[in-house]
Design a protein around this motif. Sequence first.
Motif, PDB file in Angstrom:
ATOM      1  N   ARG A 112      49.384  45.987  36.961  1.00  0.00           N
ATOM      2  CA  ARG A 112      49.380  44.720  37.704  1.00  0.00           C
ATOM      3  C   ARG A 112      50.499  43.797  37.232  1.00  0.00           C
ATOM      4  O   ARG A 112      50.388  42.583  37.295  1.00  0.00           O
ATOM      5  CB  ARG A 112      48.030  44.060  37.533  1.00  0.00           C
ATOM      6  CG  ARG A 112      46.901  44.955  38.093  1.00  0.00           C
ATOM      7  CD  ARG A 112      45.578  44.334  37.957  1.00  0.00           C
ATOM      8  NE  ARG A 112      45.549  43.166  38.853  1.00  0.00           N
ATOM      9  CZ  ARG A 112      44.583  42.277  38.849  1.00  0.00           C
ATOM     10  NH1 ARG A 112      43.578  42.399  38.029  1.00  0.00           N
ATOM     11  NH2 ARG A 112      44.610  41.259  39.680  1.00  0.00           N
ATOM     12  N   SER A 113      51.571  44.374  36.790  1.00  0.00           N
ATOM     13  CA  SER A 113      52.694  43.596  36.270  1.00  0.00           C
ATOM     14  C   SER A 113      53.421  42.855  37.375  1.00  0.00           C
ATOM     15  O   SER A 113      53.426  43.265  38.525  1.00  0.00           O
ATOM     16  CB  SER A 113      53.702  44.519  35.593  1.00  0.00           C
ATOM     17  OG  SER A 113      53.107  45.214  34.546  1.00  0.00           O
ATOM     18  N   ARG A 114      54.053  41.788  36.996  1.00  0.00           N
ATOM     19  CA  ARG A 114      54.956  41.054  37.873  1.00  0.00           C
ATOM     20  C   ARG A 114      56.306  40.995  37.201  1.00  0.00           C
ATOM     21  O   ARG A 114      56.395  40.732  36.007  1.00  0.00           O
ATOM     22  CB  ARG A 114      54.497  39.621  38.100  1.00  0.00           C
ATOM     23  CG  ARG A 114      53.429  39.509  39.099  1.00  0.00           C
ATOM     24  CD  ARG A 114      53.290  38.070  39.482  1.00  0.00           C
ATOM     25  NE  ARG A 114      52.148  37.957  40.352  1.00  0.00           N
ATOM     26  CZ  ARG A 114      51.664  36.825  40.766  1.00  0.00           C
ATOM     27  NH1 ARG A 114      52.213  35.711  40.386  1.00  0.00           N
ATOM     28  NH2 ARG A 114      50.631  36.807  41.557  1.00  0.00           N
ATOM     29  N   VAL A 115      57.323  41.205  37.986  1.00  0.00           N
ATOM     30  CA  VAL A 115      58.680  41.169  37.456  1.00  0.00           C
ATOM     31  C   VAL A 115      59.507  40.246  38.326  1.00  0.00           C
ATOM     32  O   VAL A 115      59.456  40.324  39.548  1.00  0.00           O
ATOM     33  CB  VAL A 115      59.306  42.580  37.447  1.00  0.00           C
ATOM     34  CG1 VAL A 115      60.739  42.516  36.993  1.00  0.00           C
ATOM     35  CG2 VAL A 115      58.492  43.510  36.578  1.00  0.00           C
ATOM     36  N   THR A 116      60.252  39.375  37.683  1.00  0.00           N
ATOM     37  CA  THR A 116      61.180  38.509  38.393  1.00  0.00           C
ATOM     38  C   THR A 116      62.540  38.669  37.739  1.00  0.00           C
ATOM     39  O   THR A 116      62.677  38.506  36.524  1.00  0.00           O
ATOM     40  CB  THR A 116      60.741  37.029  38.309  1.00  0.00           C
ATOM     41  OG1 THR A 116      59.427  36.916  38.842  1.00  0.00           O
ATOM     42  CG2 THR A 116      61.694  36.145  39.071  1.00  0.00           C
ATOM     43  N   MET A 117      63.520  38.994  38.556  1.00  0.00           N
ATOM     44  CA  MET A 117      64.887  39.136  38.049  1.00  0.00           C
ATOM     45  C   MET A 117      65.768  38.213  38.870  1.00  0.00           C
ATOM     46  O   MET A 117      65.620  38.127  40.084  1.00  0.00           O
ATOM     47  CB  MET A 117      65.355  40.580  38.182  1.00  0.00           C
ATOM     48  CG  MET A 117      64.553  41.535  37.338  1.00  0.00           C
ATOM     49  SD  MET A 117      64.924  43.277  37.606  1.00  0.00           S
ATOM     50  CE  MET A 117      66.638  43.363  37.246  1.00  0.00           C
TER      51      MET A 117
END
Length: 139
Positions: A124-129
């Motif tokens: 359930r990870s969230r990644v913002t780049m």
Amino acid sequence: MEIELAALAGQAASTLVDGLATAGWERARQALADLWSRVQPDRADRVAADLTDARAAALTARRAGNEALEQGLVTEWAARLQQLLAAHPELVPELRRVLDDLRPAGAEDAAPRTVTMKVQASDRSRVTMAGRDVNITKG
């Protein structure tokens, strides 16, 4: 390739918007209009006119200290350049040359030419780049 085009378009748009707010803005406008004229000659005049409008907006943003307006211009031109490059990838070397020409002297030492970002999310990870500012609101 899509990520690289997006990065190049973003970098070019940022340099372009910075250039529009300087005395050498006509060089930036002409360089981009020339780029469009190579593959879409019927749109080159419209692009030049849009860049003239963008200059007015960039100057207004700078005078007012409105970073959001300036970033909006960068976002708009990044999208337009990305669409152009996606349809005509043969323009990538030419856009890089234009970018080098528009970049202020000495800036090439401060800014990397290539940015590579990799991420892997699981569960359930969230990644913002982001290559620049990012605002995240939890809703």
